[in-house]
Design an enzyme around this catalytic site. Sequence first.
Site, PDB file in Angstrom:
ATOM      1  CD  GLU A  82      41.409 -28.166  13.248  1.00 28.68           C
ATOM      2  OE1 GLU A  82      41.307 -28.351  12.012  1.00 28.68           O
ATOM      3  OE2 GLU A  82      41.813 -29.051  14.029  1.00 28.68           O
ATOM      4  CB  SER A 123      40.109 -33.244  -7.420  1.00 30.43           C
ATOM      5  OG  SER A 123      40.439 -33.129  -6.055  1.00 30.43           O
ATOM      6  CD  GLU A 139      23.680 -32.024  -3.390  1.00 28.01           C
ATOM      7  OE1 GLU A 139      22.840 -32.456  -4.190  1.00 28.01           O
ATOM      8  OE2 GLU A 139      23.539 -30.928  -2.802  1.00 28.01           O
ATOM      9  CD  GLN A 170      34.897 -26.838  -5.742  1.00 33.48           C
ATOM     10  OE1 GLN A 170      33.781 -27.296  -5.918  1.00 33.48           O
ATOM     11  NE2 GLN A 170      35.522 -26.905  -4.583  1.00 33.48           N
ATOM     12  N   GLY A 171      37.895 -24.449  -9.092  1.00 30.63           N
ATOM     13  CA  GLY A 171      38.993 -23.556  -8.738  1.00 30.63           C
ATOM     14  C   GLY A 171      38.609 -22.661  -7.583  1.00 30.63           C
ATOM     15  CE1 TYR A 172      33.673 -23.658  -4.272  1.00 27.17           C
ATOM     16  CE2 TYR A 172      34.252 -22.577  -6.321  1.00 27.17           C
ATOM     17  CZ  TYR A 172      33.303 -23.119  -5.478  1.00 27.17           C
ATOM     18  OH  TYR A 172      31.972 -23.129  -5.826  1.00 27.17           O
ATOM     19  CB  SER A 173      41.804 -24.068  -2.130  1.00 25.98           C
ATOM     20  OG  SER A 173      40.785 -24.555  -1.312  1.00 25.98           O
ATOM     21  CB  SER A 182      39.876 -28.061   8.581  1.00 26.66           C
ATOM     22  OG  SER A 182      39.543 -26.852   9.238  1.00 26.66           O
TER      23      SER A 182
END
Lengths: 375, 382
Positions: free
Chosen positions: B367, B158, B241, B123-126, B365
């Site tokens: 927060e 990952s 999920e 997964q290419g998000y962040s 997170s």
Amino acid sequence: METDYQHTLRESARRFAERRGDMKRARALRRQDAGYSRELAAEMASLGWFSILVPEEKGGLGLGVAEAAIIAEELGRKLIGEPLVSVGVLSAGLLASAGAAAAANLLPGIADGSLLASAAWQETAGADPLTAKAEAWLDGDILHLRGRKNHVPAAGLAHGFIVSAWLGGRLALLWVPAGRPGVVVDAYWRVDGTAAGAVTFDLELGRDALVSMDAAEVLRESVAQATMVCAAEMLGVMQGALDLTLDYLRTREQFGRKIGSFQALQHRVVDLFVQQELTRAVLRDAMRLLTSDASHNDKAALIQRLKARASTAAIQITREAVQMHGAFGFTDDCDVGLYLKRAMVLSAWLGNAQDHRRARATAILGATATQEEAS
Amino acid sequence: MSDWNAMADEEFGAFIQSFVERHCPPELRFMKRRVRWHEVRGWFMALSQAGLLAPGWPVEHGGMGLRPDKHLIYVERMEYLGAPRLPDIGLNSLGPLLLKHGTAEQRARFLPPILTGENIWCQGYSEPGAGSDLASLATRAVLSGDDYIVNGQKIWTSWAPDATHMFALVRTDPAAKKQDGISFLLIDLDQPGVTIRQITNLLGDEDFCQVFLDNVAAPRSNLVGEINKGWHLAKTLLGFERIWLGSPRQARYFLNRFRRLLELSGQMQDPVSLDRFVQFEFDVADLESAYEGVADRVRAGFPLGPEVSYLKIWSSETCRRMAAAMMELAGPAGERAGDIMLEGQPVDVVTPFLESHAFTIYGGSSEIQRNILAKNVLGLPA
């Protein structure tokens, strides 16, 4: 998930609380008479709410603790819970389970609200009825009773007491009318302005005062039920306090914006929400378990956890509610103070978080010792 | 092919259990670290061949078609047995997305190779500059002829070293408001211009990576959904999920370790330590009550609301508190890397302590979870 009937009951209790809850009146009633509205209590009685646990054949609603919990929660939101748990659940539950004719005679008065019967079972901290030391003994037809009970709700105003005492090696229940010589009440006010007291018993009664000769199981179960419904009332109290706080955060402006837009406050109030939802989840489990045929130990363990969580959550939420209302929160005029004090009383009664953690620790050590012996 | 949904819950759970016991190599169960593809491939293929790989996919696409209540049993049983985490991003993320928003051609091209293990997805998000504020991502995709040319970098990816493909959120309109200029693109990683750098975490593991994309090409037909609508697409990705993020499994595991440490260090009788343990026991059991309450609603077919965030907050932060308490209990032994020996038993307090830092960071997170609850559940103003 609630049944349709429970949902309807909840709605009607909520409407009752919204219509009849009145903070101004609540403030005025503190340290007066019983510290709660007798008028409201009479209305609750007329709705059958003090006879929820009394079987239909004995004139009650014949419902269960789950229904009592639902009503207590809704009433708790508007701080009109008293005396549902102490009279309607604990006293009524004890008498309904006791089986004796003496008990049956007292039930109609409890149900219609005319008989203020206070359970005098507790002596030391914690919630184990078996730690009582009060004693009773028979001398021909005379029943002697001697002992001192603590934390008795409305002690100075009760019409009579349901007293636990050891009789012939078993824990018995006696009915002691108030005002008799030999019944000395050491009354005090609780922080929320309701009445309580310690009661010293040193008197003689007739045999008919005996409500149950062997009430250990009944006592434990009734105390557990009352603890659960008390936790339900606490859920209502914490919800009421949280709702007031959220309203305030959404409306109060400082520095040109609503204070609820400040992230620091948002994050703190979310933590209060988490505690409230944890309480709700454990209560839900307790409502299911207590109405099942699970073992006494399993039920006791869940009640310990429930009362611990409810106490922690209610205290944390109501304290934060004061803080978030700023200086106004520290005044008697601000309703959050009423919620804080009710939380303090309900947290202390029937075991606070530390009491229940200690009880759980004792159970763990006991179980470990048993395992070690076995192996 | 069985009708799994018609099976009794216990029978279904027993079937899954027996399959794991028969086909999953024991050394893969209860592994402390994430496995690599070459290690888990055999187990993956066993599940694939038995048609048990994709519990949530419809039967006509090679899945088990499980309803939520059976799906929960499947996952919970796997967790209970310590089955290793598979490279499941294609199974759990991309597959459902293509089923809902892909074209028939995309489903035909990409779904089967997920099930055969031929395509492993990451997964290419962040990005380094776009973590919690993901919508500010800057990896750029520009249409040139029939291909999108992609330039930028992704991080915290990952499975990247084992992956053959990546699905990525890319910026296709820098002039638009940030959420409205993002597209969802499928990228074949087997091309020059793709550089993968492994990142070492606090535990010394190389679980995630940085992926650099230099003039990497993806055909137009690899765009999922409409151009510039990728953000909104990605948000619909997670159905029930999200409940896993608040699963009590990890917390119960930490609690068991805490108890073991108490017993082996002879501190079970110490009232202070015992009181702390009881508090944690209550905290974990209350989490389990809360999780079951939410799971009950899922089983009954209700959609998962934003309030589920509170489970993640409570479970991850309870783990942190327990990890800190374990560290304290270990006293001077807490300085050691790796296991300490107590009564001849190995006890590891350092791994849970270091590991627990990730729980409150990944998957949104603490927060951000609080921001979500404050806004969407408590109705507090922006």
